[in-house]
Design an enzyme around this catalytic site. Structure first.
Site, mmCIF file in Angstrom:
data_model
loop_
_atom_site.group_PDB
_atom_site.id
_atom_site.type_symbol
_atom_site.label_atom_id
_atom_site.label_comp_id
_atom_site.label_asym_id
_atom_site.label_seq_id
_atom_site.Cartn_x
_atom_site.Cartn_y
_atom_site.Cartn_z
ATOM 1 N N ASP A 1 -30.780 45.612 -26.202
ATOM 2 C CA ASP A 1 -31.466 46.717 -25.523
ATOM 3 C C ASP A 1 -30.503 47.898 -25.387
ATOM 4 O O ASP A 1 -29.278 47.711 -25.358
ATOM 5 C CB ASP A 1 -31.903 46.216 -24.141
ATOM 6 C CG ASP A 1 -32.574 47.286 -23.317
ATOM 7 O OD1 ASP A 1 -33.351 48.069 -23.883
ATOM 8 O OD2 ASP A 1 -32.316 47.325 -22.095
ATOM 9 N N ASP B 1 -30.941 51.018 -22.949
ATOM 10 C CA ASP B 1 -30.738 51.560 -21.597
ATOM 11 C C ASP B 1 -30.240 50.496 -20.642
ATOM 12 O O ASP B 1 -30.821 49.415 -20.535
ATOM 13 C CB ASP B 1 -32.063 52.156 -21.087
ATOM 14 C CG ASP B 1 -32.490 53.313 -21.963
ATOM 15 O OD1 ASP B 1 -31.680 54.226 -22.153
ATOM 16 O OD2 ASP B 1 -33.624 53.278 -22.472
#
Lengths: 177, 177
Positions: free
Chosen positions: B7, B9
């Site tokens: 991922d 963020d």
């Protein structure tokens, strides 16, 4: 529910039509779909014009107004009652297309939430039961069942289940669940 | 090679830091990471200010200059020798971020080709062995092994393998292949 991934260009959208239109306009040619039987547009265009082919794609407006292939909306809306539908497009190779593709999907396929859109590169990353795509290399990397959507360039390819139009997509999934 | 999805963020990028900075600037507040232990920023901000939180994200520049978490680049570059690394971000919920995220990845992680970027919504669509993510709901939908990357909001969550920083990511994969 089983999961179907659907490619955008040349499956949902008439990308080749727009590509041909721009190419024929710029060079005063009249290349037709029929001449592209078994070949990509890149293969029939001379080397000095290849950069134009790429430039059309890099225009942010290229993808904005592509026609939807007949039946795509109706068949996908119907299939979405029985399958989880995801849209999977190789947008990473044309980053200028991000915004136009998103807006195009929202406009023409409002029954699919953006959480079902996938912009990727390698379609081997998709976890789904089916992938409908016009590019054999995408189907080869995909680990589920690949379904080849007919396009001029892939007409001589064998080894995949093939659908010629959206009516045949509906027929393919009629008895599946 | 096994496949790791990562991922962006709050795993690669300090998104919360920028979010806090903009919020504190606008409202003359001094909310810190420590106050967000077990809570999302959305939970501590009053209703009348929620639209500002969203507006920061919708600014096309928001994602352009996020700091990279220490070690993310070095560890991913090292892991990419033994694993297929894909970047998987829920960009579909913030379409204004498409371009900035692409450029950020190219700038800070040049050893990963864009074909390894995935913009998605539902991370259940990822076919991979591991997913490193700060959001429990993403790990729940993922069908491989989920690894929770510590962030203030998830500090009270249990039930996942957890890594606190990139040194621990390297340690987690040290003996895996």
């Amino acid at each position: 529910m089983k999961r179907i991934c659907v490619d955008m260009d040349e499956v949902m959208a008439d990308t080749l039509g727009e590509h041909l239109r721009r190419y024929n306009d710029e060079f005063g040619e009249a290349v037709t779909r029929e001449e592209l039987f078994g070949k990509g547009l890149w293969e029939v265009v001379s080397t000095d014009r290849q950069s134009s082919l790429r430039a059309y794609l890099d225009d942010e407006e290229f993808f904005a107004n592509l026609p939807v292939f007949p039946g795509a909306r109706e068949v996908l809306e119907s299939l979405s009652q029985r399958f989880d539908i995801y849209i999977a497009t190789q947008a990473m190779s044309v980053p200028s297309s991000f915004r136009a593709k998103y807006q195009w999907l929202q406009r023409h396929f409002p029954f699919l939430p953006p959480s079902r859109y996938v912009y990727c590169g390698d379609k081997g990353i998709l976890r789904a039961d089916y992938l409908i795509d016009d590019l054999p290399r995408n189907l080869m990397r995909f680990e589920g069942t690949g379904i080849l959507y007919s396009a001029p360039h892939n007409m001589t390819v064998s080894g995949f289940d093939r659908v010629n139009d959206w009516r045949e997509v509906a027929e393919y999934f009629r008895d599946k669940a």
